[in-house]
Design an enzyme around this catalytic site. Structure first.
Site, mmCIF file in Angstrom:
data_model
loop_
_atom_site.group_PDB
_atom_site.id
_atom_site.type_symbol
_atom_site.label_atom_id
_atom_site.label_comp_id
_atom_site.label_asym_id
_atom_site.label_seq_id
_atom_site.Cartn_x
_atom_site.Cartn_y
_atom_site.Cartn_z
ATOM 1 N N HIS A 175 0.813 -1.215 0.000
ATOM 2 C CA HIS A 175 0.000 0.000 0.000
ATOM 3 C C HIS A 175 0.848 1.268 0.000
ATOM 4 O O HIS A 175 0.335 2.363 -0.263
ATOM 5 C CB HIS A 175 -0.930 -0.014 1.218
ATOM 6 C CG HIS A 175 -2.138 0.860 1.092
ATOM 7 N ND1 HIS A 175 -2.249 1.862 0.155
ATOM 8 C CD2 HIS A 175 -3.288 0.900 1.805
ATOM 9 C CE1 HIS A 175 -3.425 2.467 0.299
ATOM 10 N NE2 HIS A 175 -4.067 1.903 1.296
ATOM 11 N N ASP A 393 -12.235 -9.294 -16.115
ATOM 12 C CA ASP A 393 -12.488 -10.573 -16.787
ATOM 13 C C ASP A 393 -11.200 -11.032 -17.462
ATOM 14 O O ASP A 393 -10.717 -10.401 -18.394
ATOM 15 C CB ASP A 393 -13.606 -10.379 -17.815
ATOM 16 C CG ASP A 393 -13.863 -11.604 -18.665
ATOM 17 O OD1 ASP A 393 -13.270 -12.672 -18.402
ATOM 18 O OD2 ASP A 393 -14.667 -11.494 -19.619
#
Length: 450
Positions: A175, A393
């Protein structure tokens, strides 16, 4: 059926997880040696934990030995190409001679850690309703690993787990290197390549110094214990739950809040409306005393707030926490417009001048915060329903569910995700102290039940 559906968990007994392989993936083409200084927007997250995301896919074609091998090969080859542009994720943290943190990359580095595993006794449907116990924890890497450990660990670790009828993709991102916008930019770009694109349609903007060019020295080293805990034994037990708000429920919340506008007042946005709904409900569930302070915190994207504005494709952290607070009794005694007004005012006041002032103050006396320093009795909102998480996807359809891992969770942490049903539906993933969660689950006003 309540407008906000509550996913019910199954047993969290440990699954039988087998490790199949472990490798490191580098950019396919040589990139050379690159360095990029971490800036003020990045550094506060050095002492947070790796940010974890799980995507659950129902894909029979990707199961079985042959199908799974093909899926791992597709993901790995796509990652090699995606990392040509996102090469920082294949690097490590480093420090220059002045002690300023940076991202370092060269073609000899290990790269991104990729682990393949199998949990053939588990189905996707089992995990979609899992609250966040031991099963999900086993499906994502780097549990309890601090970002500062990126000095000697990969900045991205991926676990691809075969299920009986699908795949779980668990990712752990450092992060200190990127925020949610950059995370999902990378994920969608990786998926784009896996579906057959020859190159990434929107390359990342990698020059962080265009947003802030102040050099800040931090005296930090990796902790001696490499598996730091997210909390202490003294912390009350937390529960995690997803509440699914349909498009009609979200619209109803917004409509009710805007039903009695004040003269000259701006309408409350969908985010402000849902945030108000959450803040009030969690405050009720906690049964705070009237004089107890409660804080609402949002980790806001500053790409369009800074001067000059940065492109959406800016890669790194360009977020800041925005705080507002008041006494719990004032929230309860006033109409919801009062709470919404506090949130709206705080968000609108966080302009380029306020951002610069916050950065300048921090640079004069750098303080490293822990992940749970979001305020007393807080409701802290991260992620965003704007992220198109259900469009990630890789060639076998969009995910059945998108979840956050166990890192960086504390009492009052909320992640907002696009709802799978699309439109304006929103999934609200909340971590709360167990007794408060039990009351929230029965709050008909919160659930929009009737």
């Amino acid at each position: 059926m309540p407008a906000a559906e509550v996913a019910e968990p199954i047993s969290t007994a440990a699954m039988k997880l087998r490790t199949l392989s472990k490798t490191h993936v580098r950019p396919r083409k040589p990139v050379g040696r690159r360095e990029c200084q971490l800036i003020t927007f990045d550094l506060p997250y050095v002492a947070f934990f790796y940010n974890q995301k799980l995507l659950l896919y129902k894909a029979a074609s990707a199961t079985g030995d042959a199908g799974f091998d093909d899926a791992v090969r597709r993901l790995t080859e796509g990652l090699e190409i995606a990392l040509e542009e996102f090469h920082q994720l294949a690097g490590k943290l480093g420090k220059d001679e002045d002690g300023v943190f940076k991202v370092e990359y060269d073609d000899e580095m290990a790269g991104v850690e990729v682990l393949a595993a199998a949990a053939d006794d588990v189905e996707v449907a089992d995990l979609v309703v899992e609250e966040g116990g031991s099963k999900l924890k086993e499906l994502v890497p780097y549990n309890g690993i601090l970002n500062v450990e990126g000095l000697h660990r990969p900045l991205l670790a991926v676990q691809i787990t075969r299920l009986r009828d699908g795949i779980v993709l668990g990712c752990a991102f450092n992060h200190a290197v990127l925020d949610g916008s950059s995370t999902w930019h990378f994920m969608s770009s990786w998926a784009e390549i896996c579906r057959g694109a020859q190159s990434i349609s929107v390359p990342p903007f990698l020059d962080r110094t265009k947003a802030r060019n102040t050099r800040v020295q931090l005296n930090l080293s990796p902790p001696g214990d490499s598996t730091s805990s997210n909390g202490s034994d003294a912390d009350p037990p937390l529960r995690e739950k997803i509440f699914k708000f349909s498009e009609s429920a979200v619209d109803k919340i917004k409509t009710l809040l805007n039903a009695n506008p004040s003269d000259g007042a701006k309408p409350f946005s969908t985010f402000q409306s849902l945030s108000t709904h959450l803040w009030l409900a969690v405050t009720r569930a906690r049964r705070l005393k009237p004089e107890d302070v409660t804080v609402f915190t949002v980790f806001a994207d500053c790409r369009k707030r800074v001067d000059p504005p940065m492109p959406e494709a800016y890669f790194g952290n360009l977020i800041q926490a925005i705080f507002t607070g008041t006494a719990a009794g004032l929230l309860a005694a006033n109409p919801p417009e009062f709470s919404a007004g506090l949130i709206q005012k705080a968000i609108e006041a966080h302009d380029a001048k306020a951002i610069d002032a916050r950065n300048t103050e921090w640079e004069s006396n750098p303080k490293i915060f822990q992940f749970k320093d979001a305020g007393v009795n807080c409701v802290a909102v991260g992620s965003s329903p704007r992220f198109k998480v259900y469009e990630v996807d890789f060639g076998w359809g969009g995910p059945e569910s998108v979840r956050s891992g166990g890192n960086n969770r504390f009492d009052g942490m909320v992640y907002l995700y696009q709802g799978k049903s699309g439109g304006r539906s929103i999934d609200v993933e909340i971590s709360l102290e167990a007794e408060a969660m039990g009351r929230l689950e029965k709050d008909k006003e919160f659930l929009m039940d009737g």
